[in-house]
Design an enzyme around this catalytic site. Structure first.
Site, PDB file in Angstrom:
ATOM      1  N   VAL A  65      42.211  37.910  28.744  1.00 40.28           N
ATOM      2  CA  VAL A  65      41.199  38.916  29.122  1.00 40.28           C
ATOM      3  C   VAL A  65      39.906  38.244  29.598  1.00 40.28           C
ATOM      4  O   VAL A  65      39.339  38.628  30.623  1.00 40.28           O
ATOM      5  CB  VAL A  65      40.932  39.886  27.956  1.00 40.28           C
ATOM      6  CG1 VAL A  65      39.878  40.919  28.349  1.00 40.28           C
ATOM      7  CG2 VAL A  65      42.221  40.580  27.535  1.00 40.28           C
ATOM      8  N   ARG A  86      24.901  42.909  15.548  1.00 38.79           N
ATOM      9  CA  ARG A  86      25.163  43.725  16.747  1.00 38.79           C
ATOM     10  C   ARG A  86      26.395  44.597  16.566  1.00 38.79           C
ATOM     11  O   ARG A  86      26.484  45.682  17.160  1.00 38.79           O
ATOM     12  CB  ARG A  86      25.398  42.810  17.957  1.00 38.79           C
ATOM     13  CG  ARG A  86      24.178  42.558  18.789  1.00 38.79           C
ATOM     14  CD  ARG A  86      24.564  41.976  20.135  1.00 38.79           C
ATOM     15  NE  ARG A  86      25.545  42.796  20.811  1.00 38.79           N
ATOM     16  CZ  ARG A  86      26.527  42.319  21.561  1.00 38.79           C
ATOM     17  NH1 ARG A  86      26.678  41.033  21.735  1.00 38.79           N
ATOM     18  NH2 ARG A  86      27.384  43.146  22.138  1.00 38.79           N
ATOM     19  N   ARG A  98      31.496  37.607  33.047  1.00 44.52           N
ATOM     20  CA  ARG A  98      31.282  39.042  32.836  1.00 44.52           C
ATOM     21  C   ARG A  98      30.545  39.706  34.004  1.00 44.52           C
ATOM     22  O   ARG A  98      29.458  40.270  33.839  1.00 44.52           O
ATOM     23  CB  ARG A  98      30.577  39.283  31.494  1.00 44.52           C
ATOM     24  CG  ARG A  98      31.333  38.643  30.343  1.00 44.52           C
ATOM     25  CD  ARG A  98      30.909  39.141  29.009  1.00 44.52           C
ATOM     26  NE  ARG A  98      31.465  40.449  28.691  1.00 44.52           N
ATOM     27  CZ  ARG A  98      31.173  41.121  27.590  1.00 44.52           C
ATOM     28  NH1 ARG A  98      30.315  40.629  26.733  1.00 44.52           N
ATOM     29  NH2 ARG A  98      31.714  42.286  27.344  1.00 44.52           N
ATOM     30  N   LYS A 157      32.079  50.344  17.387  1.00 44.13           N
ATOM     31  CA  LYS A 157      30.931  49.970  18.235  1.00 44.13           C
ATOM     32  C   LYS A 157      31.222  50.268  19.707  1.00 44.13           C
ATOM     33  O   LYS A 157      30.367  50.794  20.420  1.00 44.13           O
ATOM     34  CB  LYS A 157      30.645  48.471  18.046  1.00 44.13           C
ATOM     35  CG  LYS A 157      29.962  47.772  19.199  1.00 44.13           C
ATOM     36  CD  LYS A 157      29.725  46.329  18.859  1.00 44.13           C
ATOM     37  CE  LYS A 157      29.791  45.292  19.926  1.00 44.13           C
ATOM     38  NZ  LYS A 157      30.480  45.414  21.147  1.00 44.13           N
ATOM     39  N   ASN A 158      32.450  49.918  20.135  1.00 38.15           N
ATOM     40  CA  ASN A 158      32.743  50.036  21.560  1.00 38.15           C
ATOM     41  C   ASN A 158      33.116  51.447  21.995  1.00 38.15           C
ATOM     42  O   ASN A 158      33.470  51.682  23.148  1.00 38.15           O
ATOM     43  CB  ASN A 158      33.822  49.030  21.956  1.00 38.15           C
ATOM     44  CG  ASN A 158      33.282  47.606  21.858  1.00 38.15           C
ATOM     45  OD1 ASN A 158      32.071  47.410  21.760  1.00 38.15           O
ATOM     46  ND2 ASN A 158      34.164  46.626  21.873  1.00 38.15           N
ATOM     47  N   CYS A 197      27.895  39.334  24.977  1.00 35.91           N
ATOM     48  CA  CYS A 197      28.306  38.000  24.534  1.00 35.91           C
ATOM     49  C   CYS A 197      28.619  37.096  25.718  1.00 35.91           C
ATOM     50  O   CYS A 197      29.163  37.540  26.720  1.00 35.91           O
ATOM     51  CB  CYS A 197      29.531  38.136  23.640  1.00 35.91           C
ATOM     52  SG  CYS A 197      29.136  38.937  22.089  1.00 35.91           S
ATOM     53  N   ASP A 227      39.364  40.789  21.175  1.00 35.70           N
ATOM     54  CA  ASP A 227      38.357  40.726  20.109  1.00 35.70           C
ATOM     55  C   ASP A 227      38.966  40.429  18.733  1.00 35.70           C
ATOM     56  O   ASP A 227      38.252  40.128  17.791  1.00 35.70           O
ATOM     57  CB  ASP A 227      37.569  42.041  20.050  1.00 35.70           C
ATOM     58  CG  ASP A 227      37.010  42.391  21.404  1.00 35.70           C
ATOM     59  OD1 ASP A 227      36.013  41.805  21.794  1.00 35.70           O
ATOM     60  OD2 ASP A 227      37.620  43.224  22.095  1.00 35.70           O
ATOM     61  N   ARG A 278      25.395  45.228  27.071  1.00 37.35           N
ATOM     62  CA  ARG A 278      26.021  45.538  28.367  1.00 37.35           C
ATOM     63  C   ARG A 278      26.096  47.043  28.602  1.00 37.35           C
ATOM     64  O   ARG A 278      26.476  47.494  29.676  1.00 37.35           O
ATOM     65  CB  ARG A 278      27.433  44.949  28.413  1.00 37.35           C
ATOM     66  CG  ARG A 278      27.443  43.440  28.454  1.00 37.35           C
ATOM     67  CD  ARG A 278      28.839  42.901  28.575  1.00 37.35           C
ATOM     68  NE  ARG A 278      29.498  43.300  29.790  1.00 37.35           N
ATOM     69  CZ  ARG A 278      29.234  42.808  30.986  1.00 37.35           C
ATOM     70  NH1 ARG A 278      28.316  41.890  31.140  1.00 37.35           N
ATOM     71  NH2 ARG A 278      29.892  43.222  32.051  1.00 37.35           N
TER      72      ARG A 278
HETATM   73  N1  EPU Z   1      35.529  42.260  34.894  1.00 37.08           N
HETATM   74  C1  EPU Z   1      35.245  41.940  36.202  1.00 37.08           C
HETATM   75  N2  EPU Z   1      34.356  42.738  36.885  1.00 37.08           N
HETATM   76  C2  EPU Z   1      33.790  43.824  36.327  1.00 37.08           C
HETATM   77  C3  EPU Z   1      34.087  44.164  34.981  1.00 37.08           C
HETATM   78  C4  EPU Z   1      34.986  43.343  34.290  1.00 37.08           C
HETATM   79  O1  EPU Z   1      35.758  40.944  36.724  1.00 37.08           O
HETATM   80  O2  EPU Z   1      32.991  44.508  36.998  1.00 37.08           O
HETATM   81  C5  EPU Z   1      36.439  41.382  34.128  1.00 37.08           C
HETATM   82  C6  EPU Z   1      35.695  40.690  32.977  1.00 37.08           C
HETATM   83  O3  EPU Z   1      35.016  39.548  33.417  1.00 37.08           O
HETATM   84  C7  EPU Z   1      36.807  40.397  31.988  1.00 37.08           C
HETATM   85  C8  EPU Z   1      37.775  41.559  32.217  1.00 37.08           C
HETATM   86  O4  EPU Z   1      37.425  42.157  33.470  1.00 37.08           O
HETATM   87  O5  EPU Z   1      37.434  39.186  32.324  1.00 37.08           O
HETATM   88  C9  EPU Z   1      37.751  42.614  31.145  1.00 37.08           C
HETATM   89  O6  EPU Z   1      36.430  43.076  30.941  1.00 37.08           O
HETATM   90  P1  EPU Z   1      36.143  44.590  30.525  1.00 37.08           P
HETATM   91  O7  EPU Z   1      35.370  45.227  31.610  1.00 37.08           O
HETATM   92  O8  EPU Z   1      37.428  45.201  30.086  1.00 37.08           O
HETATM   93  O9  EPU Z   1      35.214  44.355  29.262  1.00 37.08           O
HETATM   94  P2  EPU Z   1      33.857  45.119  28.918  1.00 37.08           P
HETATM   95  O10 EPU Z   1      33.991  46.558  29.204  1.00 37.08           O
HETATM   96  O11 EPU Z   1      32.704  44.363  29.451  1.00 37.08           O
HETATM   97  C10 EPU Z   1      34.579  45.791  26.502  1.00 37.08           C
HETATM   98  C11 EPU Z   1      34.059  45.502  25.127  1.00 37.08           C
HETATM   99  C12 EPU Z   1      34.369  44.059  24.765  1.00 37.08           C
HETATM  100  C13 EPU Z   1      35.878  43.849  24.833  1.00 37.08           C
HETATM  101  C14 EPU Z   1      36.402  44.230  26.221  1.00 37.08           C
HETATM  102  C15 EPU Z   1      37.914  44.139  26.328  1.00 37.08           C
HETATM  103  C16 EPU Z   1      32.166  46.942  25.001  1.00 37.08           C
HETATM  104  C17 EPU Z   1      30.702  47.076  24.911  1.00 37.08           C
HETATM  105  N3  EPU Z   1      32.637  45.712  25.105  1.00 37.08           N
HETATM  106  O12 EPU Z   1      33.875  44.907  27.354  1.00 37.08           O
HETATM  107  O13 EPU Z   1      33.935  43.905  23.428  1.00 37.08           O
HETATM  108  O14 EPU Z   1      36.158  42.501  24.583  1.00 37.08           O
HETATM  109  O15 EPU Z   1      35.996  45.572  26.549  1.00 37.08           O
HETATM  110  O16 EPU Z   1      38.521  44.990  25.379  1.00 37.08           O
HETATM  111  O17 EPU Z   1      32.899  47.931  24.936  1.00 37.08           O
HETATM  112  C18 EPU Z   1      32.961  42.835  21.616  1.00 37.08           C
HETATM  113  O18 EPU Z   1      32.972  43.920  21.049  1.00 37.08           O
HETATM  114  O19 EPU Z   1      32.650  41.757  21.039  1.00 37.08           O
HETATM  115  C19 EPU Z   1      33.317  42.758  23.027  1.00 37.08           C
HETATM  116  C20 EPU Z   1      33.076  41.693  23.789  1.00 37.08           C
END
Ligand code: EPU
Length: 438
Positions: A333, A419, A126, A23-24, A121, A311, A97
């Site tokens: 994380v 999802r 976030r 998915k990601n 989520c 995850d 997102r």
């Molecule tokens: N963060 C910030 N500012 C930002 C972006 C991120 O502070 O602008 C912080 C977040 O709040 C968090 C940390 O950085 O504490 C890591 O967030 P990251 O940006 O790595 O996560 P993401 O890209 O929003 C993706 C996956 C998530 C997975 C994370 C970590 C997708 C769509 N989502 O999220 O997947 O947990 O990377 O590997 O790719 C899921 O599949 O259930 C899921 C939540």
């Protein structure tokens, strides 16, 4: 829609299921197709809601999408990309997102973009500050409006040098999708290097991009003026694979996950073995099973790749309720990813959450009032209960708990699980679970 699953738990899950593309990754590769001036073909695409949401958004922007759902193939033709109506985009507000990743590609294609309020989520604040800082550094004008974010780049985007405060997956992808067609060089330090990101780099390289990844997690990109379409088979979903592995362990079962691959799961497999689970790696998948006897407690910290994925944490915690002794889980994380344990406690699990960093390494959430460490004391038999799905991974964990608990549990809100888990009810059926919907 039927949204409550009545689960008759306490039966070990046995059998074989298949996982398709991650998915990601798939959702990001779909966005990447916007950057090409010829059509792309993506294979191993699962039928999940996040894919449908991204497809809808691409179509609003003039991308022609043809799907063969059974084969899992998507054809994406971006030759007529156009600006979508704000009201139409707004209808997608809160659904995912991924829309934030449309910014770079749309700015390159159209000089402007509008991004609806994001969903995803509720597992922490976030924020999107890294994303917006990156876009501004490339030269985009960013306006936060009531309904979303409006961006413009009338003079194009120019490469830049960026250091991420934290190796965010999304921010690294934002940078990649923006830098590949920006003028000149871009350098990103403290980048995330998750396998899904590396596969996105594979896709972008196929499209004509020039990207290097150094051992010190520095990514360098030489911008190119045009990119073409790609043909690519998505890497498997290692989160889904680990979720089924955790379900096998918690229910005392035996599940072969076809499509699962060892290289992306090394860290999970080590932990699975330490807890007492057995696995066999085959060419076409991985078999996970509970060998009988006691499971062992562990100390675990989630981390960015190659650490233990955040995850994977939620499904595994359910299995840890069946392990003997005290397990410590430190979530580094997300600041708020233990909300799902309330329901487990209601089912008889003994889990305490703490504000302190209990894993051994201080993380950025320490001393900041976030309950981001958990101590699980086991084994505790789980009792059937009425529970409500809080988020995607927490929801799957609730499902595992219901399958583990003897008696009938009613799990409300299971629509969220679609999802990210393809055909999960069919898979439960194939594994011998007893359930009905209402
Ligand atoms: N963060 C910030 N500012 C930002 C972006 C991120 O502070 O602008 C912080 C977040 O709040 C968090 C940390 O950085 O504490 C890591 O967030 P990251 O940006 O790595 O996560 P993401 O890209 O929003 C993706 C996956 C998530 C997975 C994370 C970590 C997708 C769509 N989502 O999220 O997947 O947990 O990377 O590997 O790719 C899921 O599949 O259930 C899921 C939540």
């Amino acid at each position: 829609m039927h949204d409550v699953l009545h689960v008759n738990g306490g039966l070990p899950l046995h059998g074989e299921i298949t996982v398709r593309g991650a998915k990601n990754f798939v959702s990001k590769a779909m966005v990447a197709s916007l950057l090409g001036d010829t059509p792309s073909v993506l294979r191993n695409v699962p039928q999940i809601r996040d894919v449908a949401v991204v497809r809808g958004l691409l179509e609003l922007h003039g991308v022609r999408v043809d799907a063969d759902d059974v084969a899992g193939t998507l054809s994406l033709d971006p030759r007529n990309v156009e600006q979508a109506h704000v009201a139409d985009i707004d209808a997608h507000a809160g659904s995912s997102r991924i829309p934030i990743l449309f910014c770079g590609p749309l700015l390159h294609r159209l000089g402007e973009a509008f991004i609806p309020d994001l969903g995803g989520c509720r597992i922490g604040d976030r924020p999107i500050n890294y994303h917006l800082d990156i876009l501004r550094q490339f030269g985009a004008e960013v306006d936060k409006l009531e309904q979303g974010i409006a961006l413009r780049a009338p003079n194009g985007l120019v490469g830049t040098k960026i250091h991420l405060p934290y190796p965010s997956v999304g921010a690294t992808e934002q940078l990649l999708l923006t830098a590949v067609r920006a003028r000149g060089l871009t350098e990103l330090s403290n980048a995330a290097i998750e396998p899904e990101i590396m596969d996105l780099i594979n896709v972008l390289q196929k499209m004509g991009a020039i990207i290097s990844v150094d051992t010190d997690r520095v990514i360098r990109i030489e911008g190119v003026p045009r990119l073409r379409g790609f043909q690519h088979t998505a890497l498997p979903d290692r989160i889904e694979a680990a979720s089924w592995a955790a379900a096998a362990l918690a229910t005392g079962g035996d599940i072969t996950v076809k499509g699962a691959k060892q290289p992306e799961m090394t860290t999970f497999l080590n932990v699975f073995r330490k807890v007492g689970g057995e696995f066999d790696v085959h060419d076409d998948g991985i078999r996970f099973w509970h060998p009988g006897g006691e499971l062992r407690s562990i100390v675990l910290e989630t981390d960015v790749h190659p650490g233990f994925m955040t995850d994977w944490q939620q499904p595994l915690v359910v299995a840890l309720t069946q392990a003997t002794g005290l397990s410590i889980v430190h979530e580094t994380v997300y600041e708020n990813r233990f909300g799902f344990v309330d329901a487990l406690r209601g089912m008889g699990a003994t889990i305490q959450v703490y504000r302190e960093c209990l894993g051994g390494h201080p993380c950025r959430f320490g001393q900041r009032n976030f309950y981001h460490s958990a101590v699980v004391s086991g084994p505790t038999p789980l009792e059937a209960a009425d529970i409500e799905v809080p988020d995607l991974r927490g929801g799957f964990s609730h499902l595992i708990a219901a399958l583990t608990a003897k008696g009938t549990s009613n799990v409300a809100g299971i629509g969220i699980i679609d999802r990210g888990y393809e055909h999960f009810l069919d898979k439960l059926d194939a594994l011998g679970a007893e359930f009905s919907l209402s």
